[in-house]
Scaffold this active site. Structure first.
Site, PDB file in Angstrom:
ATOM      1  N   ASP A 114      -6.184  -0.696  -6.433  1.00 39.59           N
ATOM      2  CA  ASP A 114      -7.661  -0.673  -6.470  1.00 39.59           C
ATOM      3  C   ASP A 114      -8.371  -0.055  -4.894  1.00 39.59           C
ATOM      4  O   ASP A 114      -9.249  -0.429  -4.896  1.00 39.59           O
ATOM      5  CB  ASP A 114      -8.082  -1.869  -6.725  1.00 39.59           C
ATOM      6  CG  ASP A 114      -7.962  -3.167  -5.747  1.00 39.59           C
ATOM      7  OD1 ASP A 114      -7.184  -2.600  -4.885  1.00 39.59           O
ATOM      8  OD2 ASP A 114      -8.260  -4.006  -5.897  1.00 39.59           O
ATOM      9  N   HIS A 132      -9.950  -7.287  -4.992  1.00 35.57           N
ATOM     10  CA  HIS A 132      -9.695  -7.178  -3.347  1.00 35.57           C
ATOM     11  C   HIS A 132     -10.619  -7.918  -2.673  1.00 35.57           C
ATOM     12  O   HIS A 132     -10.979  -7.873  -1.818  1.00 35.57           O
ATOM     13  CB  HIS A 132      -9.912  -5.639  -3.277  1.00 35.57           C
ATOM     14  CG  HIS A 132      -8.896  -5.180  -2.092  1.00 35.57           C
ATOM     15  ND1 HIS A 132      -7.968  -4.203  -2.447  1.00 35.57           N
ATOM     16  CD2 HIS A 132      -8.840  -5.219  -0.990  1.00 35.57           C
ATOM     17  CE1 HIS A 132      -7.089  -4.118  -1.515  1.00 35.57           C
ATOM     18  NE2 HIS A 132      -7.580  -4.860  -0.277  1.00 35.57           N
ATOM     19  N   TYR A 179       0.785  -1.158  -0.073  1.00 34.95           N
ATOM     20  CA  TYR A 179       0.089  -0.028   0.278  1.00 34.95           C
ATOM     21  C   TYR A 179       0.994   1.322  -0.052  1.00 34.95           C
ATOM     22  O   TYR A 179       1.854   1.258   0.816  1.00 34.95           O
ATOM     23  CB  TYR A 179      -0.942   0.065   1.207  1.00 34.95           C
ATOM     24  CG  TYR A 179      -1.955  -1.178   1.348  1.00 34.95           C
ATOM     25  CD1 TYR A 179      -2.976  -0.951   0.285  1.00 34.95           C
ATOM     26  CD2 TYR A 179      -2.312  -2.004   2.209  1.00 34.95           C
ATOM     27  CE1 TYR A 179      -4.099  -1.589   0.101  1.00 34.95           C
ATOM     28  CE2 TYR A 179      -3.235  -2.895   2.160  1.00 34.95           C
ATOM     29  CZ  TYR A 179      -4.194  -2.682   1.390  1.00 34.95           C
ATOM     30  OH  TYR A 179      -5.289  -3.500   1.205  1.00 34.95           O
TER      31      TYR A 179
END
Length: 497
Positions: free
Chosen positions: A263, A355, A235
């Site tokens: 995403d 995800h 991230y």
């Protein structure tokens, strides 16, 4: 050294000290910055917060987020009063259920692990792990998509020996599967992600280390065998110096691939997790209490992810290429248009992922997107492209799912929750059993399909004509349906007598 009496005098918003792992920290200036809000910290002001801290933070999180002058020193052990922990009735019942769980040799498939985990996990852990966004249509579609693809087996081939080993980003793997990143492993097991690392090392499977692991990055790498391949899920932090330091440290420690999550500029609304703010005591449940500019109803997921940078864009990829020599994979691609942009940007691959159904609800499954994306990539160079991998994750519970994705053009397949539930239920041994189950299923299905190795898996071996038929007869997956927990509505509180 600091006595516990001295520490207990700093138990307010004006002066807040806490103990974590025997060290004392002044977190007064951090109260308003804490992603989970100040109230949960103030609950432990002047006390030992280790037990609350450990499941949802890497061990070094407090060290990295507080300046050194806020590291006050060690607790004087002679002043520590041993506290007898009171075990709640709910926890006693949970421990009794753990003692009665099925023996590991009775676990026959990955659905079994999920069924066990659903019963034995604490409510907050189950809500976090199992939740998906909005109406949870995509998480169910991820599974249903595989039920709409049918095999077309070939016969009379010598399948005495079948081989399902492969290479993933140049790294050998005994399965055409890697362990996809899932966060906060210690919510479900005291050893957290280390269960995956140790089992993967024994069985030649590649683990993707999550940014939001409960264990520290170095703990996980230290637990790996020499030369055990590892990937890193990233991230991107708003502070790019932190991202750069993290990525370059990972490369120095030998990580073999960087999977950048693309995403999640904002987390989806995961209502099972969000409703957990109403569970438990007032201090610990409302994880966004007192956090300026952020909604207070986002559950555990929001509490651990406020650092993620929503400005991440295509223009940042040259910078990533400049700071690392690791292969770069974009995790969370859904369209042919973005797949082409990724290829043109010079990254080494993409993951077709939604995800785990936790972001944009009613997004198509990675499997369905695979067909369109492979078709367009075939027009842009050699296929399979040795310099550009296409991975798929989401909804995979069987080796037959893996084979369908591979036949349709996937380079390999990621499994996240399947392995997560394995270690939540049975620790490291559960993960090893999951690997064996997948190996046994691969052997059987490849023989029945007439494929002696993965190269013999071709599109002609599957019928995907119904894959895009979102309305109509999809065969029910009774095992998945039996573990899926439907969403619930807001509830009236019980009347007080």
């Amino acid at each position: 050294m600091l006595s516990t009496q001295t520490i207990s005098e700093h138990a307010s918003e004006d002066s807040c000290w806490i103990i974590v792992h025997g060290k004392v920290y002044d977190v007064t200036g951090f109260l308003d910055e804490h992603p989970g809000g100040s109230k949960i910290i103030l609950k432990y002001a002047g006390k030992d917060a280790t037990e609350a801290y450990e499941p949802i933070h890497p061990p070094n999180a407090i060290i990295d987020n507080l300046s050194t002058e806020k590291h006050l020193g060690d607790v004087d052990p002679s002043t520590v009063t041993k506290v007898v922990k009171v075990i709640s009735e709910a926890e006693k019942q949970r421990q009794a259920l753990i003692a009665k769980r099925p023996p590991l040799d009775e676990i026959l498939n990955l659905h079994d692990f999920e069924a066990v985990a659903k019963v034995i996990l604490p409510d907050k852990a189950w809500a976090y792990y199992s939740s998906a966004s909005d109406d949870e249509i995509t998480i169910r579609e991820n599974r249903a998509a595989y039920q709409r693809v049918w095999f077309r087996p070939r016969i009379l081939r010598d399948v005495t020996v079948v081989d399902w080993s492969t290479t993933i980003l140049g790294q050998k793997s005994n399965l055409p599967v890697y362990i996809s990143a899932t966060a906060l492993g210690k919510l479900g097991h005291p050893d957290g992600e280390l269960n995956l690392t140790r089992a993967a090392g024994k069985h030649g499977v590649i683990q993707m280390i999550p940014t939001l692991a409960s264990c520290s990055f170095d703990e996980i790498v230290d637990a790996a065998l020499p030369n055990q391949p590892l990937f890193l899920q990233l991230y991107v932090n708003r502070d790019r110096t932190i991202t750069k330091r993290y990525v370059q440290h990972a490369e120095k420690r030998g990580v073999k691939g960087l999977f950048i999550t693309v995403d999640a500029p904002q987390l989806g609304r995961r209502e099972k997790d969000m409703r957990m703010k109403f569970v438990g005591d007032d201090a610990g449940a409302k994880v966004q209490e007192n956090m300026s500019g952020v909604k207070k109803d986002e559950g555990v997921a929001r509490a651990i992810s406020s650092f993620i940078d929503p400005s991440l864009s295509w223009k940042d990829l040259p910078w990533f290429r400049s700071i690392t020599n690791m292969p770069i994979i974009l995790k969370g691609v859904s369209t042919p248009e973005d797949a082409v942009l990724a290829l043109e940007a010079g990254v080494q691959g993409i993951v077709l992922s939604n995800h785990g159904g936790r972001q944009l609800d009613t997004s198509r499954s990675g499997l369905e997107n695979l067909i369109d994306i492979v078709n367009v990539l075939k027009t842009r160079g050699p296929w399979p492209n040795p310099n550009f991998s296409v991975f798929v994750d989401g909804g995979v519970r069987r080796a037959s799912d893996v084979l369908k994705a591979l036949a349709l053009g996937a380079s390999a397949v990621g499994i996240g929750r399947g392995f997560l539930y394995a270690f939540c239920s049975y620790g490291e041994a559960g993960v090893e059993k999951a690997f064996k189950i997948l190996g046994d299923e691969l052997e059987m299905n490849m023989r029945l399909l007439g494929a002696r190795n993965l190269k013999e898996l071709v599109p002609e071996m599957v019928d995907a004509n119904a894959l895009q038929a979102h309305v109509g007869a999809t065969p029910r997956d009774n095992l998945f349906d039996s573990t899926y927990q439907p969403l619930r509505l807001a509830e009236f509180k019980a009347a007080k007598l």
